[in-house]
Scaffold this motif. Structure first.
Motif, PDB file in Angstrom:
ATOM      1  N   TYR A 494       9.216  -3.396   3.576  1.00 52.33           N
ATOM      2  CA  TYR A 494       8.543  -2.808   2.418  1.00 52.33           C
ATOM      3  C   TYR A 494       9.302  -3.267   1.184  1.00 52.33           C
ATOM      4  O   TYR A 494      10.518  -3.129   1.135  1.00 52.33           O
ATOM      5  CB  TYR A 494       8.569  -1.274   2.498  1.00 52.33           C
ATOM      6  N   TRP A 500       5.329   5.901  -2.399  1.00 56.76           N
ATOM      7  CA  TRP A 500       5.342   6.732  -1.198  1.00 56.76           C
ATOM      8  C   TRP A 500       6.048   8.061  -1.433  1.00 56.76           C
ATOM      9  O   TRP A 500       7.070   8.116  -2.087  1.00 56.76           O
ATOM     10  CB  TRP A 500       6.045   5.994  -0.058  1.00 56.76           C
ATOM     11  N   VAL A 501       5.485   9.114  -0.858  1.00 56.94           N
ATOM     12  CA  VAL A 501       6.143  10.418  -0.924  1.00 56.94           C
ATOM     13  C   VAL A 501       7.336  10.444   0.031  1.00 56.94           C
ATOM     14  O   VAL A 501       8.394  10.964  -0.282  1.00 56.94           O
ATOM     15  CB  VAL A 501       5.151  11.542  -0.539  1.00 56.94           C
ATOM     16  N   SER A 502       7.158   9.821   1.202  1.00 53.72           N
ATOM     17  CA  SER A 502       8.155   9.971   2.268  1.00 53.72           C
ATOM     18  C   SER A 502       9.355   9.052   2.134  1.00 53.72           C
ATOM     19  O   SER A 502      10.387   9.307   2.738  1.00 53.72           O
ATOM     20  CB  SER A 502       7.497   9.700   3.627  1.00 53.72           C
TER      21      SER A 502
ATOM     22  N   GLU B 284       1.656  11.142   5.280  1.00 51.67           N
ATOM     23  CA  GLU B 284       1.299   9.758   4.982  1.00 51.67           C
ATOM     24  C   GLU B 284       1.146   8.936   6.265  1.00 51.67           C
ATOM     25  O   GLU B 284       1.848   9.157   7.237  1.00 51.67           O
ATOM     26  CB  GLU B 284       2.378   9.113   4.100  1.00 51.67           C
ATOM     27  N   ILE B 285       0.231   7.980   6.197  1.00 45.51           N
ATOM     28  CA  ILE B 285       0.152   6.964   7.247  1.00 45.51           C
ATOM     29  C   ILE B 285       0.754   5.705   6.647  1.00 45.51           C
ATOM     30  O   ILE B 285       0.283   5.214   5.623  1.00 45.51           O
ATOM     31  CB  ILE B 285      -1.299   6.641   7.645  1.00 45.51           C
ATOM     32  N   ARG B 299      -1.292   2.407   2.528  1.00 50.39           N
ATOM     33  CA  ARG B 299      -0.942   3.806   2.686  1.00 50.39           C
ATOM     34  C   ARG B 299      -2.194   4.638   2.923  1.00 50.39           C
ATOM     35  O   ARG B 299      -3.197   4.461   2.239  1.00 50.39           O
ATOM     36  CB  ARG B 299      -0.246   4.274   1.399  1.00 50.39           C
ATOM     37  N   GLY B 300      -2.122   5.498   3.914  1.00 55.70           N
ATOM     38  CA  GLY B 300      -3.194   6.461   4.122  1.00 55.70           C
ATOM     39  C   GLY B 300      -2.625   7.858   3.957  1.00 55.70           C
ATOM     40  O   GLY B 300      -1.410   8.041   3.992  1.00 55.70           O
TER      41      GLY B 300
END
Lengths: 608, 348
Positions: A494, A500-502, B284-285, B299-300
């Protein structure tokens, strides 16, 4: 077999003739370029490997810049890379090209050709007491195929669509379909051709090493008197010869899919609004073929490092290697198991869970011989009298990294945990420590230890100490915290986590890793400088056996010519690890066993 | 200009280091090489010990600093098993890690070269070899035992009452399909994929199981809390991977070869928002298999809700069949009675 013997004889004759006439009639071309001397070929592998290591390392610095500073622009990158770094930002295609070439180059060109190519070539004939390889000509071809592979790979960096950008594993359909990415256009073809050439090189080399070890040992050098370095190179060659052809076939099928309209790996594909005609192939088939090489490859990289580390730990502890037989047994076990674990890279591909279970079992079994090796190394330095030469430092660093990286392998080899950690930064951290950095350490240890043999000079030790400590600390600073990113589930490959939240909580950490990696890279450049400077200006070696070692390479002159020994090849009377026996610091292999000698060890090397 | 200065400083720093290194070589020759070697041997031995101590502190510090940043409690039943396995493995490997690393660097320091000591000639000991073959073998049996027990639980067949949802990956988006009332996903074939005619998955309209299938893309995937969900996963173009970090699940999406995985979400999105204190939390996916230039942004998002919320949400969706075949759509044909239309859609 006859021809092999004839050739050896002729080499031997040549040497005698030359020593009589006192002068070599070698032109520059035959001495330095198309040389058939195993030592020169080894150096060619080493220097080519080092050039690749600099390129691969530089690429890693570039993508670390992106990872550490995803929001910043670096106009200088645009100056150098043009459209690939538009506006000073590394473009996604460029990022993926960088990681792909970084991986390919370091795994194959540096840690396979640069490591086993170099040291198998230099050490096998010198340590078994042979004048050269079984076939010096094939040996030369082996280097030149590697050179060709390098040229093709290098040229792929300069084409307008860029080099392969699919990750070093080159999974189809991404790598098979020019529609899927820029890097899957001409770049992928060049990657595959380069790999095919590389595999030919590796096979020619491997067959030669095996033949040489089996047929050309000097008198008295039984298999159980071989130094562990030679055993390691031998096992490495066996692994390579048996597994590389599988990758070759995989690569050829992929070339067919790309260019001839076959469907080995392609099935039911709709891409960019186009329905492809291919049906009936399997994308997973490629992964099986790839990892059938890919996993033994890990040991092709590790075993030479293990062998050299065993030798160096023993020499510099002034003690025999502990458990020679167990070391051999564990190497053999690793070799066999290496072929039976490939699918642990594929636990989440939809593999049958039962098959997955078998691969868990076999994979975790590898931890046993690995543990035996670690404990034997620890016992080797226990109650030694340790000299911290640069080689010894790197050997100790190797053991430390091998432990750290080996233990994280126990997480990944267990399919249950692998569901969560597969393809995350945890994997990146794991294999960089255990395979990348550890083997690099083995290679550095080998270079520092045998540099006096290669060039008749020493490398500068102060620079070597700085090199070691910065690299060791840096390696841990870079890769240890990376495990946490992986535990958080952050996927590898990545280039920007801000959406992204995570995964967006590690910004500071990524910056730190980037800064450290730049420092570590700079120190490697210093090593390269030290290497080349010392070839010409290093302190001269005056003692033909500078480390007080037992093995045969130190019985040659300081600058051995082609043929290695000016006179007769020495005869061997004992195993190579008689250090500290009967109060003597070391007893070379060439010294006959005297009747008064104590036999305190019950190894296979009893006096005949 | 700044770059130039940085490079200049680096080069200068390197030159200084090099000059010192070179000078130390001359000094060594002057002072006697043996003596210099012994001195640097002592320094390196000390650094070994220092590295061990600082390293162990570093391991602790790193954990303090980063442990809070890895994911909290798992949000699925399988996630609990996987986290258990990580904990068991962590305990065993940490014990081995500390023992071996401490021994390694302690030995290096303790047994540094000294004129007073002779190295101990100790080539082998079969009992020791047996001990340290057996102990790792036992430890690994434990790990293999737990691992396989959990593995078969996780990969075993999904419960019969599991909700089914299809997840399809393509460059660079996720698409989902619910089977509708009949509980069956209708047949599809990749050559029927036609985005201009509202058939992005290539559903075969002749198969009546397709008539009530609901297609979703570009919005949240909805799952029901405490209800097992079985995902049927595939890809249209290249290999992708459905990565669900909070559920600790992962499965490749391979073109031409459907794969499956199942799990039970145990926490609603709302609960997770409270637990994490993050009002914007969303499941999240992530695509975990390199798939091309947009890999990073593939991203899902998932909402885990209660059964009632789920039913209401699903009821608001129109089957793709009606979008692709507007002539069959009652709401389009009979625009006279609005009430009836809604009822018709609802029953679908």
């Amino acid at each position: 077999m006859n021809t092999v013997h004839a050739e050896t004889m002729s080499v031997a004759h040549d040497v005698h003739d030359h020593s009589r006439h006192g002068h070599h009639k070698e032109s520059f071309l035959t001495k330095y370029i198309f040389s058939q001397d195993h030592k020169t070929i080894g150096k060619q592998f080493l220097i080519t490997g080092m050039i690749w290591a600099i390129i691969g390392g530089l690429f890693s610095v570039l993508f670390r810049l992106q990872l550490g500073y995803p929001d910043e622009t670096f106009p200088i990158l645009e100056t150098f890379f043009g459209k690939w770094a538009k506006g000073g930002r590394i473009q996604p295609e460029f990022y993926y090209a960088l990681i792909t070439i970084h991986g390919t180059v370091l795994v194959f060109f540096v840690l396979t050709a640069g490591l086993s190519g170099t040291f198998a070539n230099i050490l096998i004939p010198l340590q078994i007491g042979a004048r050269d390889m079984a076939s010096p000509f094939l040996n030369m071809l082996s280097y030149w195929f590697f050179f060709l592979a390098s040229v093709v790979m290098l040229s792929s960096i300069f084409i307008s669509t860029g080099p392969a950008a699919t990750g070093w594993t080159m999974y189809p359909p991404l790598s098979a379909l020019p529609l899927a990415s820029e890097g899957s256009k001409l770049g992928a073809d060049l990657w595959l051709i380069s790999m095919a050439l590389f595999i030919v090189s590796s096979l020619l080399g491997g067959l030669n090493y095996i033949t040489t070890v089996l047929n050309m040992r000097t008198k008295g050098m039984s298999m159980t008197r071989l130094p562990l370095t030679v055993w390691a190179m031998f096992f490495t060659a066996v692994l390579g010869v048996l597994s590389f052809p599988v990758l070759l076939s995989g690569a050829i099928l992929l070339l067919f899919d790309r260019n001839l309209g076959t469907s080995f790996y392609l099935d039911q594909i709709y891409i960019n609004g186009v329905v492809l005609p291919n049906e009936g192939g399997s994308a997973i088939l490629y992964q099986h073929l790839f990892w059938f090489l890919g996993h033994p490859e890990v040991y092709i990289i590790l075993l030479p490092a293990m062998g050299m580390v065993s030798e160096i730990l023993s020499v510099n502890s002034r003690k025999p290697i502990f458990g020679y037989t167990a070391m051999l047994g564990s190497m053999f076990a690793i070799c066999v198991l290496a072929f039976l674990v490939w699918a642990h890279h594929m636990f989440v591909t939809g593999l049958n869970p039962f098959l997955g279970a078998i691969f868990v079992l076999l994979t975790l079994l590898i931890a046993i011989p690995s543990a035996v090796k670690v404990f034997n190394w620890l016992t080797t330095i226990w109650r030694g009298n340790i000299r911290f030469t640069p080689a010894m430092l790197f050997a100790i660093g190797f053991v430390s990294l091998f432990i750290s990286g080996g233990l994280t392998g126990i997480f990944l080899g267990n399919s249950t945990i692998d569901i969560h950690l597969h393809d995350t930064m945890f994997v990146v951290a794991h294999f960089h420590i255990v395979m990348g950095v550890a083997s690099m350490f083995g290679m550095f240890a080998g270079i520092y230890h045998w540099f006096p043999k290669m060039y008749g000079r020493y490398m500068n030790t102060t620079l070597a100490y700085i090199h070691f400590w910065v690299t060791l600390v840096g390696a841990y600073l870079i890769f240890w915290p990376m495990h946490y990113q992986g535990l958080a589930g952050m996927p590898r490959r990545y280039l920007d986590k801000s959406g992204w939240v995570s995964f967006s909580q590690f910004g500071e950490l990524d910056k730190m890793i980037t800064v450290v990696s730049i420092v570590v890279f700079a120190v490697q450049l210093m090593f390269v400088f030290n290497f080349f400077y010392s070839i010409f200006k290093g302190r001269k070696v005056t003692n033909p056996n500078p480390w007080g070692a037992n093995t045969l390479e130190w019985t040659t002159p300081i600058n051995p010519g082609h043929g290695n020994w000016p006179g007769e090849i020495p005869e061997v009377h004992r195993w190579p690890y008689d250090y500290g026996k009967d109060g003597r610091d070391f007893i070379p292999q060439t010294e006959p066993i005297s009747p008064k000698e104590s036999v305190t060890h019950k190894t296979e090397v009893k006096p005949a | 200009m700044q770059t130039f200065f940085i490079i200049a400083i680096l080069v200068l720093g390197f030159l200084i280091t090099f000059q010192i290194a070179k000078a130390s070589e001359y000094v060594a020759v002057l002072r006697g090489e043996e003596q210099t070697r012994k001195q640097s041997n002592k320094i390196n031995a000390f650094l070994m010990l220092l590295f061990l101590i600082v390293g162990l502190i570093g391991v602790y510090y790193c954990n303090e600093k980063l442990n809070g940043k890895i994911l909290g409690e798992p949000a699925s039943d399988h996630g609990v098993l996987i986290d258990n396995m990580i904990k068991i493995t962590l305990v065993i490997t940490l014990v081995v890690f500390f023992i071996t690393q401490i021994l390694l660097f302690w030995f290096a320091f303790r047994y540094q070269e000294s004129d007073k000591r002779k190295a101990y000639y100790y080539p082998h000991n079969n009992n020791l070899e047996i001990i340290w073959t057996t102990i790792p073998a036992l430890a690994l049996s434990v790990l293999i035992g737990f691992g396989l027990y959990y593995w078969f639980k996780i990969t075993g067949p999904a419960p019969k009452d599991a909700m089914v949802v299809e997840v399809v990956g393509s460059q660079f988006k996720w698409e989902y399909r619910y089977p509708g009332k009949d509980g069956i996903l209708g047949k599809k074939y990749f050559k029927y994929i036609d985005e201009t005619r509202n058939n992005p998955l290539g559903q075969i309209w002749e198969d009546s199981a397709n008539h009530d299938d609901i297609y979703i893309t570009g919005e949240d995937l909805y799952l029901v809390v405490n209800k097992p969900v079985k995902m049927i996963i595939n890809a249209k173009d290249v290999v992708h991977d459905v990565g669900l970090v909070h559920f600790r699940m992962k499965m490749d999406a391979v073109p031409g070869m459907p794969t499956t995985m199942w799990f039970t979400p145990t926490k609603t999105t709302k609960q997770m928002r409270e637990e994490t204190g993050n009002a914007n939390f969303v499941y999240e996916i992530s695509c975990d298999q390199m798939c091309g230039r947009g890999h990073t942004s593939m991203r899902g998002t998932i909402q885990v809700v209660t059964q009632e919320e789920f039913d209401a949400w699903l009821a608001s969706k129109k089957p793709q069949y009606l979008r692709a075949n507007p002539d069959k759509d009652p709401s389009v044909k009979k625009d006279s009675s609005n009430v009836k239309d809604i009822a018709a859609v609802m029953t679908n």
